[in-house]
Scaffold this active site. Structure first.
Site, PDB file in Angstrom:
ATOM      1  CG  HIS A 199      -1.940   0.934   0.969  1.00 58.12           C
ATOM      2  ND1 HIS A 199      -1.862   2.189   1.367  1.00 58.12           N
ATOM      3  CD2 HIS A 199      -3.157   0.886   0.581  1.00 58.12           C
ATOM      4  CE1 HIS A 199      -3.012   2.859   1.066  1.00 58.12           C
ATOM      5  NE2 HIS A 199      -4.070   2.068   0.637  1.00 58.12           N
TER       6      HIS A 199
ATOM      7  CG  ASP B 242      -8.346  -3.980  -3.252  1.00 62.13           C
ATOM      8  OD1 ASP B 242      -7.726  -3.152  -3.298  1.00 62.13           O
ATOM      9  OD2 ASP B 242      -9.640  -3.869  -2.919  1.00 62.13           O
TER      10      ASP B 242
HETATM   11  C1  SDX Z   1      -5.989   0.334  -3.044  1.00 62.02           C
HETATM   12  O1  SDX Z   1      -4.205   4.703  -2.059  1.00 62.02           O
HETATM   13  C2  SDX Z   1      -5.361   4.073  -1.695  1.00 62.02           C
HETATM   14  O2  SDX Z   1      -5.556   4.305  -0.435  1.00 62.02           O
HETATM   15  C3  SDX Z   1      -5.804   3.029  -2.403  1.00 62.02           C
HETATM   16  C4  SDX Z   1      -6.836   2.192  -1.795  1.00 62.02           C
HETATM   17  C5  SDX Z   1      -8.109   3.046  -1.439  1.00 62.02           C
HETATM   18  O3  SDX Z   1      -8.781   2.482  -0.386  1.00 62.02           O
HETATM   19  O4  SDX Z   1      -8.457   3.803  -1.941  1.00 62.02           O
HETATM   20  O5  SDX Z   1      -6.311   1.711  -0.347  1.00 62.02           O
HETATM   21  C6  SDX Z   1      -7.361   0.876  -2.488  1.00 62.02           C
HETATM   22  O6  SDX Z   1      -6.116   0.413  -4.139  1.00 62.02           O
HETATM   23  C7  SDX Z   1      -5.227  -0.970  -2.193  1.00 62.02           C
HETATM   24  C8  SDX Z   1      -4.196  -1.316  -3.269  1.00 62.02           C
HETATM   25  C9  SDX Z   1      -4.722  -2.496  -4.179  1.00 62.02           C
HETATM   26  N1  SDX Z   1      -3.543  -2.906  -5.038  1.00 62.02           N
HETATM   27  C10 SDX Z   1      -2.979  -3.965  -5.193  1.00 62.02           C
HETATM   28  O7  SDX Z   1      -3.096  -4.907  -4.163  1.00 62.02           O
HETATM   29  C11 SDX Z   1      -1.886  -4.225  -6.132  1.00 62.02           C
HETATM   30  C12 SDX Z   1      -0.600  -4.979  -5.791  1.00 62.02           C
HETATM   31  N2  SDX Z   1       0.174  -4.017  -4.924  1.00 62.02           N
HETATM   32  C13 SDX Z   1       1.009  -2.953  -5.498  1.00 62.02           C
HETATM   33  O8  SDX Z   1       1.032  -2.864  -6.839  1.00 62.02           O
HETATM   34  C14 SDX Z   1       1.493  -1.841  -4.853  1.00 62.02           C
HETATM   35  O9  SDX Z   1       1.703  -2.289  -3.632  1.00 62.02           O
HETATM   36  C15 SDX Z   1       0.776  -0.622  -4.775  1.00 62.02           C
HETATM   37  C16 SDX Z   1       0.313  -0.080  -6.245  1.00 62.02           C
HETATM   38  C17 SDX Z   1      -0.549  -0.796  -4.055  1.00 62.02           C
HETATM   39  C18 SDX Z   1       1.500   0.441  -4.147  1.00 62.02           C
HETATM   40  O10 SDX Z   1       2.504   0.857  -5.039  1.00 62.02           O
HETATM   41  P1  SDX Z   1       3.587   1.943  -4.681  1.00 62.02           P
HETATM   42  O11 SDX Z   1       3.266   2.576  -3.381  1.00 62.02           O
HETATM   43  O12 SDX Z   1       3.837   2.729  -5.961  1.00 62.02           O
HETATM   44  O13 SDX Z   1       4.892   1.008  -4.071  1.00 62.02           O
HETATM   45  P2  SDX Z   1       5.888   0.285  -5.286  1.00 62.02           P
HETATM   46  O14 SDX Z   1       5.208  -0.270  -6.438  1.00 62.02           O
HETATM   47  O15 SDX Z   1       6.795   1.548  -5.567  1.00 62.02           O
HETATM   48  O16 SDX Z   1       6.537  -0.620  -4.449  1.00 62.02           O
HETATM   49  C19 SDX Z   1       7.650  -0.705  -3.698  1.00 62.02           C
HETATM   50  C20 SDX Z   1       8.275  -1.800  -3.586  1.00 62.02           C
HETATM   51  C21 SDX Z   1       8.671  -2.269  -5.195  1.00 62.02           C
HETATM   52  O17 SDX Z   1       9.987  -3.085  -4.896  1.00 62.02           O
HETATM   53  P3  SDX Z   1      11.432  -2.230  -5.210  1.00 62.02           P
HETATM   54  O18 SDX Z   1      11.415  -1.615  -6.453  1.00 62.02           O
HETATM   55  O19 SDX Z   1      11.695  -1.534  -4.005  1.00 62.02           O
HETATM   56  O20 SDX Z   1      12.240  -3.568  -5.261  1.00 62.02           O
HETATM   57  O21 SDX Z   1       7.563  -2.988  -3.195  1.00 62.02           O
HETATM   58  C22 SDX Z   1       7.388  -3.734  -4.271  1.00 62.02           C
HETATM   59  C23 SDX Z   1       7.693  -3.059  -5.563  1.00 62.02           C
HETATM   60  O22 SDX Z   1       8.034  -4.140  -6.400  1.00 62.02           O
HETATM   61  N3  SDX Z   1       5.918  -4.296  -4.317  1.00 62.02           N
HETATM   62  C24 SDX Z   1       5.456  -5.487  -4.509  1.00 62.02           C
HETATM   63  C25 SDX Z   1       4.285  -5.345  -4.139  1.00 62.02           C
HETATM   64  N4  SDX Z   1       3.732  -4.201  -3.820  1.00 62.02           N
HETATM   65  C26 SDX Z   1       5.018  -3.504  -3.983  1.00 62.02           C
HETATM   66  N5  SDX Z   1       6.327  -6.675  -4.595  1.00 62.02           N
HETATM   67  C27 SDX Z   1       5.432  -7.666  -4.964  1.00 62.02           C
HETATM   68  N6  SDX Z   1       3.937  -7.609  -4.699  1.00 62.02           N
HETATM   69  C28 SDX Z   1       3.405  -6.695  -4.393  1.00 62.02           C
HETATM   70  N7  SDX Z   1       1.906  -6.544  -4.196  1.00 62.02           N
END
Ligand code: SDX
Length: 428
Positions: free
Chosen positions: A307, A364
């Site tokens: 998140h 989610d």
């Molecule tokens: C919602 O913002 C809100 O409030 C949203 C929400 C709401 O109520 O409105 O809470 C609802 O959208 C919840 C999120 C639902 N999405 C998912 O579950 C999809 C999977 N999650 C990710 O794609 C990710 O965690 C996000 C999109 C939620 C957050 O992305 P960020 O903050 O841009 O973080 P990032 O993508 O830069 O990740 C940071 C690191 C990265 O690794 P490094 O580059 O540091 O090595 O964490 C890793 C990412 O690769 N990472 C994951 C991961 N999520 C982040 N690795 C594996 N699996 C994951 N799910």
């Protein structure tokens, strides 16, 4: 004495005011930065950038705190109802008994939609994704209520537009489902409460009595409360920026629905179930899928994990995880993917990659398991998220309008070609 930030650029130093919120959050106010330095900030995804001051929802990602207008999500999920929470978010206070009854009556008065909306619905093929149908029907409201196009109308007229979309969204959502399954639509039954009416419109079949299961209606009501607002997330920021151009409430909400659709945002709840089903089909080897999630060369992500704000735990996920056990138990539903989900969560809690990146289950991760137990199909999960988030979008749009916020128009750093003369086709 208000704190200030000082930045040095070359030989010059500049002071910028620091603003502090009611919960002690601080932000550097860069409103005059470009004017005084000629320089802007750069922050793709706005990970470090606040877009507004808001009094609606407070999040503390480190402590896993979520409050709507000061009331904790735990308190509201336990004691309130979705309609009462909608009132709280939109008007700022919990309603009196009379105010709540009036609000409910006002909503019931507007649940029916113009018959011509059915002609728009009938234009969609049955394989149309319900989110596309929903955003289209919401936009269509601008045609049936042209007075809603002007967001500068009187407070009462704007409030009527708010009541109308709160009332009609469940009807649109249920009709999007009926279009998908090729069944005739059901009309609202105003004898029922908000969630029961929605469930009956969703699942009642012609010539059959449909009794709403109170366990299902209560579970849905709690899920909608948990999704009702979440400060400046992707879809809410979309609603605000579209509304900042003085586009109508319905145009702004429709844009929010489309932003929510993405699998990284509200679309994640459907993606989680698809992921869990794939892991089940693949023999339930959670370790293999955890490795894939950590492999930078593998596009697979553990959906429902991570998140932007919560770096400890998503308080909603904790509530939903407990509700999943309760609801499946009460309904006598066994869902093997629930055990797979719990196994993944357990492993992630002790996996260095996930611990280092503070990746925990988000809202989610477990919600789809409950929706499925309630009989809601996977591609309707994000529609359910939109149904829950609607009061939050409305509240945020209303706050932005009432604060007369300027049109949203970010700057950029240009990295393209420098000036060059036109070259005729023969000389290229
Ligand atoms: C919602 O913002 C809100 O409030 C949203 C929400 C709401 O109520 O409105 O809470 C609802 O959208 C919840 C999120 C639902 N999405 C998912 O579950 C999809 C999977 N999650 C990710 O794609 C990710 O965690 C996000 C999109 C939620 C957050 O992305 P960020 O903050 O841009 O973080 P990032 O993508 O830069 O990740 C940071 C690191 C990265 O690794 P490094 O580059 O540091 O090595 O964490 C890793 C990412 O690769 N990472 C994951 C991961 N999520 C982040 N690795 C594996 N699996 C994951 N799910």
């Amino acid at each position: 004495m208000a704190q200030k930030a000082e930045i040095k650029i070359g030989e010059n130093s500049y002071e910028l005011p620091i603003v502090e919120g009611s919960e002690g959050e601080q932000g550097i106010d860069i409103g005059k930065l470009r004017g005084s330095t000629g320089i802007i900030t750069l922050d793709p995804g706005f990970k470090n950038t606040g877009s507004t001051k808001s009094a609606i929802t407070f999040l503390n990602g480190e402590k896993g705190i979520l409050r709507y207008r000061g009331y904790s999500i735990e308190d509201l999920a336990e004691n309130s109802t979705f309609i009462e929470v909608a009132y709280l978010l939109i008007y700022g206070e919990l309603p009196s008994v009379d105010a709540l009854n009036t609000f409910k009556t006002d909503i019931k008065t507007h649940t029916l939609v113009h018959e011509d909306i059915k002609k728009i619905l009938e234009g969609f093929p049955s394989n149309a994704h319900p989110m596309g149908v929903l955003s289209s029907l919401v936009t269509a409201l601008t045609a049936f209520y042209p007075e809603s196009l002007d967001p500068n109308r009187s407070g009462d007229e704007v409030n009527l537009s708010i009541i109308r979309i709160l009332a009609k969204m469940p009807t649109f959502a249920a009709w999007a489902y009926k279009n998908e399954v090729g069944h005739p639509v059901n009309y609202p039954d105003n004898r029922l409460d908000y969630c029961s009416n929605f469930l009956k419109m969703m699942f009642a079949l012609p010539a059959e009595e449909y009794e709403v299961d109170p366990v299902v209606a209560n579970a849905l009501d709690k899920l909608l409360i948990l999704h009702a607002d979440h400060e400046q997330n992707c879809s809410t920021s979309t609603v605000r920026i579209v509304g900042s151009s003085q586009a109508s409430l319905y145009a702004s909400i429709s844009a929010g629905i489309n932003a929510l659709w993405g699998p990284l945002h509200g679309g994640a709840n459907s993606a989680v179930i698809e992921m869990l089903e794939n892991i089940k089909k693949d023999g339930g080897d959670t370790k293999k899928w955890m490795s894939k999630a950590k492999d930078k060369d593998d596009p697979f992500r553990l959906m429902g994990f991570g998140h932007r704000v919560y770096k400890n735990f998503d308080p909603r996920a904790k509530i939903i995880k407990k509700a999943a056990d309760d609801v499946l138990d009460k309904l006598g539903v066994q869902d093997p993917v629930l055990d797979i989900a719990k196994g993944l969560e357990q492993e992630a809690l002790s996996d260095q990659y996930f611990v280092d990146r503070k990746l925990y289950p988000n809202v989610d991760f477990y919600s789809g398991i409950i929706y499925r137990a309630l009989g809601i199909p996977v591609d309707m999960f994000t529609v359910m998220f939109a149904l829950g988030r609607l009061p939050g979008w409305i509240a945020q749009w209303k706050e932005m309008r009432e604060n007369n916020e300027p049109i949203g128009r970010p700057r950029q750093i240009y990295v393209g070609e420098n000036a060059r003369p036109y070259v005729s086709p023969e000389d290229r």
